[in-house]
Design an enzyme around this catalytic site. Sequence first.
Site, PDB file in Angstrom:
ATOM      1  N   CYS A  66       0.851  -1.188   0.000  1.00  0.00           N
ATOM      2  CA  CYS A  66       0.000   0.000   0.000  1.00  0.00           C
ATOM      3  C   CYS A  66       0.890   1.243   0.000  1.00  0.00           C
ATOM      4  O   CYS A  66       1.786   1.370   0.844  1.00  0.00           O
ATOM      5  CB  CYS A  66      -0.887  -0.012   1.237  1.00  0.00           C
ATOM      6  SG  CYS A  66      -1.861   1.488   1.438  1.00  0.00           S
ATOM      7  N   CYS A  69       0.276   3.239   3.561  1.00  0.00           N
ATOM      8  CA  CYS A  69       0.741   2.815   4.888  1.00  0.00           C
ATOM      9  C   CYS A  69       1.834   1.762   4.847  1.00  0.00           C
ATOM     10  O   CYS A  69       2.390   1.415   5.892  1.00  0.00           O
ATOM     11  CB  CYS A  69      -0.436   2.295   5.707  1.00  0.00           C
ATOM     12  SG  CYS A  69      -1.060   0.705   5.126  1.00  0.00           S
ATOM     13  N   CYS A 114      -7.361  -0.850   1.369  1.00  0.00           N
ATOM     14  CA  CYS A 114      -6.360  -1.418   2.262  1.00  0.00           C
ATOM     15  C   CYS A 114      -6.980  -1.652   3.634  1.00  0.00           C
ATOM     16  O   CYS A 114      -7.588  -0.760   4.208  1.00  0.00           O
ATOM     17  CB  CYS A 114      -5.174  -0.453   2.370  1.00  0.00           C
ATOM     18  SG  CYS A 114      -3.969  -0.930   3.629  1.00  0.00           S
ATOM     19  N   CYS A 117      -5.184   0.832   6.402  1.00  0.00           N
ATOM     20  CA  CYS A 117      -5.371   2.291   6.474  1.00  0.00           C
ATOM     21  C   CYS A 117      -6.649   2.774   5.781  1.00  0.00           C
ATOM     22  O   CYS A 117      -6.964   3.964   5.841  1.00  0.00           O
ATOM     23  CB  CYS A 117      -4.166   3.021   5.877  1.00  0.00           C
ATOM     24  SG  CYS A 117      -4.053   2.941   4.073  1.00  0.00           S
ATOM     25  N   CYS A 137      -8.556  -5.012 -10.000  1.00  0.00           N
ATOM     26  CA  CYS A 137      -8.138  -3.947 -10.900  1.00  0.00           C
ATOM     27  C   CYS A 137      -7.672  -2.764 -10.049  1.00  0.00           C
ATOM     28  O   CYS A 137      -8.488  -2.064  -9.460  1.00  0.00           O
ATOM     29  CB  CYS A 137      -9.323  -3.567 -11.789  1.00  0.00           C
ATOM     30  SG  CYS A 137      -8.924  -2.351 -13.045  1.00  0.00           S
TER      31      CYS A 137
END
Length: 161
Positions: A66, A69, A114, A117, A137
């Site tokens: 991510c 984070c 995510c 976060c 996607c």
Amino acid sequence: MAEGFLGRLTGQAAKHADKQFDVALSDEEWRARLTPEQYRVLRQHGTERAGSSPLDKTYDPGVYHCAGCGQPLFDAATKFNSRTGWPSFFAPLDNAIETDTDRSFFMTRTEVHCRHCGGHLGHVFEDGPPPTGLRYCMNGVSLTFYPGEAMPGPAGPDKRP
Ligand SMILES: [Zn+2]
């Protein structure tokens, strides 16, 4: 049903506001941490222009994290060429992501964010390749790629029990 089109659009950014995430920064902190384009996608549910991410054409081994984070999200072993212009995967790492129903733009889609976060990553569709039949996607701007990194987990090389 009384919710109008504009309400649905403007309601998007605040969508996960009632959820608690491990990484919970203020709006100012996110703006300081992210580039404007990362902020627009991760925190405002934006979508990058198709074909704009260099990660779309990357197939080297490694792990995608991510960009908000640092949480590991996808192993490169699950990446495939969807020819959509966005980095696409058939499976996330364990406990890496969560999904929501997204009814914006007159479509019902499954939004992916995510788990750590709450940052918006993209959408998941049911037209992917085996073994899952799923197509995650993703916006490349939401991801940071660590070439050569290996993750234990169902998608990684260490899937032995
Ligand atoms: Zn995150």
